[in-house]
Design a protein around this motif. Structure first.
Motif, PDB file in Angstrom:
ATOM      1  N   ARG A 363       0.831  -1.203   0.000  1.00  0.00           N
ATOM      2  CA  ARG A 363       0.000   0.000   0.000  1.00  0.00           C
ATOM      3  C   ARG A 363       0.869   1.258   0.000  1.00  0.00           C
ATOM      4  O   ARG A 363       0.568   2.237  -0.701  1.00  0.00           O
ATOM      5  N   LEU A 364       1.952   1.244   0.787  1.00  0.00           N
ATOM      6  CA  LEU A 364       2.834   2.403   0.844  1.00  0.00           C
ATOM      7  C   LEU A 364       3.624   2.573  -0.447  1.00  0.00           C
ATOM      8  O   LEU A 364       3.883   3.701  -0.897  1.00  0.00           O
ATOM      9  N   GLU A 365       4.043   1.474  -1.060  1.00  0.00           N
ATOM     10  CA  GLU A 365       4.782   1.564  -2.322  1.00  0.00           C
ATOM     11  C   GLU A 365       3.937   2.200  -3.421  1.00  0.00           C
ATOM     12  O   GLU A 365       4.468   2.887  -4.300  1.00  0.00           O
ATOM     13  N   LYS A 366       2.626   1.996  -3.386  1.00  0.00           N
ATOM     14  CA  LYS A 366       1.756   2.586  -4.407  1.00  0.00           C
ATOM     15  C   LYS A 366       1.734   4.110  -4.336  1.00  0.00           C
ATOM     16  O   LYS A 366       1.478   4.776  -5.343  1.00  0.00           O
ATOM     17  N   VAL A 367       1.982   4.671  -3.163  1.00  0.00           N
ATOM     18  CA  VAL A 367       1.990   6.131  -3.017  1.00  0.00           C
ATOM     19  C   VAL A 367       3.411   6.664  -2.896  1.00  0.00           C
ATOM     20  O   VAL A 367       3.614   7.820  -2.512  1.00  0.00           O
ATOM     21  N   GLY A 368       4.409   5.837  -3.212  1.00  0.00           N
ATOM     22  CA  GLY A 368       5.791   6.280  -3.164  1.00  0.00           C
ATOM     23  C   GLY A 368       6.406   6.253  -1.782  1.00  0.00           C
ATOM     24  O   GLY A 368       7.458   6.879  -1.559  1.00  0.00           O
ATOM     25  N   GLY A 369       5.799   5.545  -0.853  1.00  0.00           N
ATOM     26  CA  GLY A 369       6.301   5.502   0.507  1.00  0.00           C
ATOM     27  C   GLY A 369       7.098   4.243   0.790  1.00  0.00           C
ATOM     28  O   GLY A 369       7.294   3.388  -0.074  1.00  0.00           O
ATOM     29  N   THR A 370       7.562   4.128   2.025  1.00  0.00           N
ATOM     30  CA  THR A 370       8.362   2.977   2.453  1.00  0.00           C
ATOM     31  C   THR A 370       7.882   2.514   3.825  1.00  0.00           C
ATOM     32  O   THR A 370       7.241   3.269   4.572  1.00  0.00           O
ATOM     33  N   LEU A 371       8.238   1.279   4.159  1.00  0.00           N
ATOM     34  CA  LEU A 371       7.885   0.715   5.458  1.00  0.00           C
ATOM     35  C   LEU A 371       9.095  -0.017   6.029  1.00  0.00           C
ATOM     36  O   LEU A 371       9.759  -0.788   5.321  1.00  0.00           O
ATOM     37  N   GLU A 372       9.369   0.227   7.310  1.00  0.00           N
ATOM     38  CA  GLU A 372      10.411  -0.491   8.040  1.00  0.00           C
ATOM     39  C   GLU A 372       9.797  -1.030   9.324  1.00  0.00           C
ATOM     40  O   GLU A 372       9.109  -0.296  10.040  1.00  0.00           O
ATOM     41  N   ALA A 373      10.051  -2.298   9.623  1.00  0.00           N
ATOM     42  CA  ALA A 373       9.496  -2.909  10.823  1.00  0.00           C
ATOM     43  C   ALA A 373      10.430  -3.999  11.306  1.00  0.00           C
ATOM     44  O   ALA A 373      10.976  -4.761  10.502  1.00  0.00           O
ATOM     45  N   GLY A 374      10.618  -4.065  12.612  1.00  0.00           N
ATOM     46  CA  GLY A 374      11.480  -5.098  13.167  1.00  0.00           C
ATOM     47  C   GLY A 374      11.707  -4.904  14.645  1.00  0.00           C
ATOM     48  O   GLY A 374      11.271  -3.913  15.255  1.00  0.00           O
ATOM     49  N   ARG A 375      12.394  -5.877  15.236  1.00  0.00           N
ATOM     50  CA  ARG A 375      12.697  -5.819  16.656  1.00  0.00           C
ATOM     51  C   ARG A 375      13.743  -4.749  16.945  1.00  0.00           C
ATOM     52  O   ARG A 375      14.644  -4.519  16.157  1.00  0.00           O
ATOM     53  N   VAL A 376      13.581  -4.076  18.067  1.00  0.00           N
ATOM     54  CA  VAL A 376      14.582  -3.150  18.583  1.00  0.00           C
ATOM     55  C   VAL A 376      15.024  -3.670  19.949  1.00  0.00           C
ATOM     56  O   VAL A 376      14.637  -4.763  20.357  1.00  0.00           O
ATOM     57  N   ARG A 377      15.811  -2.893  20.637  1.00  0.00           N
ATOM     58  CA  ARG A 377      16.418  -3.400  21.873  1.00  0.00           C
ATOM     59  C   ARG A 377      15.380  -3.795  22.914  1.00  0.00           C
ATOM     60  O   ARG A 377      15.506  -4.818  23.576  1.00  0.00           O
ATOM     61  N   HIS A 378      14.342  -2.986  23.050  1.00  0.00           N
ATOM     62  CA  HIS A 378      13.371  -3.228  24.118  1.00  0.00           C
ATOM     63  C   HIS A 378      11.963  -3.446  23.564  1.00  0.00           C
ATOM     64  O   HIS A 378      10.986  -3.176  24.268  1.00  0.00           O
TER      65      HIS A 378
END
Length: 393
Positions: A363-378
């Motif tokens: 959905r974000l790629e269709k509007v020229g956007g990006t998505l990042e998701a993942g584990r962080v330290r806490h």
């Protein structure tokens, strides 16, 4: 906020946040037992007095029997809402019963039994209407003071303060619970009214869109019917006009429905605050963001990302805190509006991106956007970005 949900049994075994209403009778029972357990400490004095051997066998048996009856009546008062609803008269009668039992046991067995008045005071605060409790609690304390002086208790005045304090503390707890229940009902009513208003608005808009078009189609259809035998060319022109009007009406309806289905970021932020708070998660959610230069499709994509992220936090993360931020940033590719959702939950086992994150990425790629998701330290963090048009700003 991972894509892999916990098992249903695992979620059921988790402690229920105090901000949520009990989902079944078992949860309600456990919560009431939690409140009862706080006051059971006052039973230690009469129990110790019975097992110490200070009384005759007959007095000890009578003491155990009286204590069992007292506790049974007290529990009946505490759990009055779990079975049939009892009347105020019955509640008052049961309070009188435990008050009389407390007095008899104190006068016959001694000062350690003054602790039973704490339960009488708690029962008054938990079961009686507020106006009646304001009289019953000091009355209970006064009877306790007289009984204490009769049996020679030197700390009767200290117990007097304790009985009054715990009684009024329980009235505060009861009022808080009632206010919370009323708040939940009011929230449900507001949501229902909002849904009804949305339906009415949609009905009005559809009427405005289709009323003129359908009237024009009806008129041209009648006109074409009259022209058809003698003037087929003019009738054909009317039919062509009908087709054009119908196509335009269909376009208008699709645009209207699409507008209603498109989520708004401000509305999703408000909904996120409510959902996280109701789930017992400490939420940090910004106010209405600055959407200057953000296309509608980009705003919609961010709104969908926020909805998915909050759903995962509530359902799967086990988080205690969640922070939502909406910021404007300047990147090498231009200005972007960035949405970040970060929680401190352990989540479940990660087995790769699920359907939710995959759909958001597309959905974000269709509007020229990006998505990042993942584990962080806490915990877990999701970051969604959409481009901002700075030409008109």
């Amino acid at each position: 906020m991972t894509e892999d949900p916990l098992t249903e049994e695992g979620r059921r075994d988790q402690l229920i946040p105090l901000g949520q209403s009990p989902g079944n009778r078992r949860d309600l029972f456990l919560r009431k037992m939690l409140w009862i357990g706080v006051w059971l400490v006052f039973l230690s004095a009469p129990v110790h007095d019975l097992v110490s051997g200070n009384h005759t066998t007959g007095a000890t048996v009578a003491g155990w029997f009286g204590l069992a009856v007292f506790v049974g009546v007290y529990l009946t008062l505490v759990f009055r809402d779990m079975g049939r609803v009892v009347t105020t008269r019955r509640v008052g009668g049961l309070i009188v019963v435990i008050g009389v039992l407390a007095t008899l046991l104190t006068l016959t067995l001694g000062a350690p039994w003054l602790a039973l008045y704490c339960y009488v005071s708690v029962a008054c605060g938990a079961t009686l209407p507020l106006r009646a409790a304001l009289w019953a609690i000091p009355g209970t304390a006064g009877v306790m003071l007289l009984a204490g002086l009769r049996v020679g208790e030197q700390h009767a005045l200290d117990l007097l303060i304790l009985v009054i304090l715990i009684g009024f503390a329980m009235t505060g707890v009861v009022q808080l619970v009632r206010t919370t229940i009323e708040l939940r009902k009011a929230r449900a009513t507001v949501a229902q009214l909002a849904a009804n208003e949305e339906r009415l608005r949609l009905a009005r808009d559809l009427h405005d869109l289709l009323g003129h078009s359908l009237s024009l189609i009806t008129l041209k259809s009648e006109l074409a019917g009259r022209m058809l035998p003698d003037h087929p060319d003019k009738a054909a022109q009317q039919v062509a006009d009908i087709e054009q009007v119908s196509r335009q009406a269909l376009v208008d309806v699709r645009e209207a429905v699409t507008g209603y289905r498109r989520p708004r970021l401000a509305a999703e932020l408000a909904g996120a605050q409510v959902a996280l708070t109701a789930a017992g998660v400490t939420a940090e959610v910004p106010a209405e963001p600055d959407l200057t230069g953000v296309p509608e499709d980009g705003e919609s994509a961010l709104a969908w990302a926020l909805r998915e992220a909050v759903t995962n936090v509530v359902r799967h993360s086990g988080a205690q805190k969640c922070a939502v931020e909406v910021l404007r940033r300047q990147t090498l590719d231009g200005a972007v509006l960035e949405l970040s959702v970060e929680d401190d939950g352990p989540g479940g086992p990660v087995k790769g991106p699920g359907n939710g994150l995959t759909g958001l990425t597309e959905r974000l790629e269709k509007v020229g956007g990006t998505l990042e998701a993942g584990r962080v330290r806490h915990g877990f963090r999701l970051v969604a970005r959409v481009p901002v048009d700075t030409a008109g700003t």
